[in-house]
Write an enzyme that holds these catalytic residues in place. Structure first.
Site, PDB file in Angstrom:
ATOM      1  N   TYR A 239       0.822  -1.224   0.000  1.00  0.00           N
ATOM      2  CA  TYR A 239       0.000   0.000   0.000  1.00  0.00           C
ATOM      3  C   TYR A 239       0.853   1.270   0.000  1.00  0.00           C
ATOM      4  O   TYR A 239       0.422   2.323  -0.456  1.00  0.00           O
ATOM      5  CB  TYR A 239      -0.893   0.034   1.247  1.00  0.00           C
ATOM      6  CG  TYR A 239      -2.097  -0.876   1.182  1.00  0.00           C
ATOM      7  CD1 TYR A 239      -2.090  -2.115   1.806  1.00  0.00           C
ATOM      8  CD2 TYR A 239      -3.247  -0.489   0.490  1.00  0.00           C
ATOM      9  CE1 TYR A 239      -3.190  -2.957   1.748  1.00  0.00           C
ATOM     10  CE2 TYR A 239      -4.359  -1.319   0.425  1.00  0.00           C
ATOM     11  CZ  TYR A 239      -4.327  -2.555   1.054  1.00  0.00           C
ATOM     12  OH  TYR A 239      -5.429  -3.379   0.994  1.00  0.00           O
TER      13      TYR A 239
ATOM     14  N   LYS B 166       6.162  10.533  13.480  1.00  0.00           N
ATOM     15  CA  LYS B 166       5.224   9.580  12.867  1.00  0.00           C
ATOM     16  C   LYS B 166       4.505   8.760  13.912  1.00  0.00           C
ATOM     17  O   LYS B 166       3.273   8.649  13.899  1.00  0.00           O
ATOM     18  CB  LYS B 166       5.972   8.668  11.897  1.00  0.00           C
ATOM     19  CG  LYS B 166       5.143   7.543  11.328  1.00  0.00           C
ATOM     20  CD  LYS B 166       3.959   8.038  10.522  1.00  0.00           C
ATOM     21  CE  LYS B 166       2.980   6.937  10.214  1.00  0.00           C
ATOM     22  NZ  LYS B 166       1.923   7.319   9.277  1.00  0.00           N
TER      23      LYS B 166
ATOM     24  N   CYS C  57      -1.913   0.707  11.518  1.00  0.00           N
ATOM     25  CA  CYS C  57      -1.131   1.835  12.034  1.00  0.00           C
ATOM     26  C   CYS C  57      -1.473   2.177  13.482  1.00  0.00           C
ATOM     27  O   CYS C  57      -0.648   2.000  14.371  1.00  0.00           O
ATOM     28  CB  CYS C  57      -1.361   3.032  11.127  1.00  0.00           C
ATOM     29  SG  CYS C  57      -1.210   2.561   9.395  1.00  0.00           S
TER      30      CYS C  57
END
Ligand code: SAJ
Length: 475
Positions: free
Chosen positions: A23, A230, A288
């Site tokens: 992805y 992140k 995630c």
């Protein structure tokens, strides 16, 4: 000769390698290949039984990614036809490249022990270390534990190549920020965090991403700051979701409607005031939010080395948030059991139709879907469970139906788990007729239906955060 001089001698980045055709890697490779700034991009994919098929598909200009990805198939066809992109399992081609990025999954083996599974990433790094040449730029795009870039990533690359990071090659972390369904747009339009192990590496990596950014701009920082940025942005999103989920549970206990409260709180705006309340629901899935908190926790443990000053005996706020969000499918289960009790139906005789297996609305992505723990609990209780999801073509061990009406025939309970558009127009009378039940149960985990319309039709209604309705009189 300094790294800067070695890079100057090599000249601008022209040939690029992207390791990991998934992805993140596929849209990135297609955009880099489409840029006039670069000559050629190799998409590296192991020719394994599970994913080797992607190589031939990509070289035909076809996307192996399931689900709608606007513009991706066209772009792949374009760069393959222009001979600017090649998918290959031959890692020796890395020797001819100016830059290599790694977009490889970094799941967790054990979240309790904060033990990530970096085996695939390490294998990728070993392949880069084996073939890379002086002056190459290496960028990690995967979400990683803070300290990874200057830690084992650097060590593996240096021991494999005999070169030194910051002297012979550039090394950086530029985390992906993509969401399924809008991969190309996210890469082009989101600002790009670029964190080099040193300013020369940051500058070189900036030269890789700037040509493919349309609205986004590069935000330079150190590699460790980029790793924390992140992991923190996903941890904070998870925390925000946990905050509204906890409020929803409170509102149920107090007999009020969380959406009234949300509208109220959300109304305090202006003067720099932001009350960014997200949406409560049946759970948090995906690759995630379900793990990046643990990367951050592991990072502070490793890099913090005991210097963290935190209230004694108190759990991490972020891990607590994870536990609240992981609890939501359990709460959906308890709401279902309560409703069955209200109609005196033994769970062992009950059939539950789950609407939505994907973790995200209007997508086919089923990674860490919150639907699974709910289904497992029902089966443990002896319920018969059938699953509907028009986006999901299959899931190991779970038959997924595409026919909504067929799924609803003769069921006792309808549990809404994903916010797919199709579930917003459910007709209470039609559904009741399909169930053939006097008092079917509907449990709304995504605020998709109007409780009053279903209650008036004789349904037993339960909804996340709907304390104002969950104890309603049965019509
Ligand atoms: N969810 C809620 N309530 C909300 C928002 C989401 O319950 O208000 C649930 C969703 O149903 C889903 C899960 O949370 O099950 C995750 O949803 P998401 O919208 O966060 O989707 P992801 O995980 O694909 O995307 C996130 C994004 N991160 C941030 O916005 C900080 C995306 O930008 C990242 O690129 C992506 O993680 C990633 O790859 O890290």
């Amino acid at each position: 000769m300094t790294l800067e001089e070695k890079i100057a001698r090599r000249g601008p980045i022209k040939k690029i390698g992207v390791i990991g055709m998934g992805y993140v890697g596929i849209p990135a490779a297609a955009l880099l290949a489409d840029s006039p700034a670069f000559d050629h991009v190799f998409g590296f994919q192991r020719d394994s039984a599970s994913s080797g098929y992607k190589i031939a598909m990509l070289n035909r200009g076809e996307s192996p990614l399931k689900g709608e990805e606007p513009g991706l198939e066209e772009l792949l066809k374009k760069v393959v036809a222009a001979k600017k992109f090649t998918a290959t399992p031959d890692f020796s081609r890395i020797a001819e490249l100016d830059a290599v990025t790694l977009s490889i999954q970094t799941p967790f083996l054990s979240k309790e022990d904060l033990l990530p599974d970096f085996s695939a990433l390490k294998e990728g790094l070993v392949n880069v270390g084996k073939y890379m040449t002086p002056g190459t730029l290496v960028v990690l795009e995967s979400t990683i534990t803070p300290g990874t870039t200057t830690g084992f990533a650097r060590e593996i690359l240096e021991s494999g190549s005999g070169l030194v990071a910051g002297e012979d090659f550039a090394l950086a972390h530029a985390p992906e920020r993509v969401m399924v369904g809008r991969l190309l747009r996210n890469i082009r339009e989101h600002d790009r965090i670029v964190g080099g192990i040193d300013p020369v590496s940051t500058k070189r990596a900036t030269g890789l991403y700037s040509p493919i950014l349309t609205k986004g701009k590069v935000i330079p920082m150190s590699s460790t700051a980029a790793e924390v940025t992140k992991t923190a942005e996903n941890t904070f999103r998870d925390l925000q979701i946990a905050a509204i989920n906890e409020l929803a549970l409170y509102c149920e206990a107090m007999g009020i409607n969380v959406y009234d409260v949300r509208t109220g709180v959300d109304s305090l705006r202006g003067e720099g005031i932001t009350r960014a309340m997200l949406w409560p629901g049946a759970g948090v899935g995906g690759h995630c939010l379900t793990k990046d908190t643990y990367h951050l926790e592991r990072g502070v443990q490793q890099l913090g080395k005991g210097s963290l000053d935190y209230p004694a005996g108190e759990p991490s706020l972020y891990v607590l948030a994870r536990h609240v969000n992981d609890f939501m499918p359990v709460h959906m289960f308890r709401l279902t059991m309560d409703a069955l009790k209200r109609i005196g139906r033994d769970p062992k005789d009950a059939t539950v139709a789950m609407l939505g297996w994907a973790f995200l609305s209007n997508s086919d992505d089923t990674r860490n879907t919150p639907s699974e723990p709910y289904r497992d609990l029902l089966i443990q209780e002896g319920c018969r469970v059938i699953v509907h999801d028009a986006y999901v073509s299959g899931y190991p061990g779970v038959p997924v139906n595409a026919d909504l009406e067929g799924t609803l025939k003769g069921v006792d309970v309808i549990a809404i788990f994903a916010g797919h558009g199709q579930y917003r127009n459910l007709d209470p009378a039609r559904i009741r007729a399909l169930t053939g039940r006097q008092h079917p149960v509907i449990v709304d985990g995504r605020n998709m239906i109007d409780p009053d319309a279903f209650i008036a039709e004789g349904f037993v209604y339960k909804g996340i955060g709907r304390g104002d309705k969950n104890g309603h009189a049965i019509a």
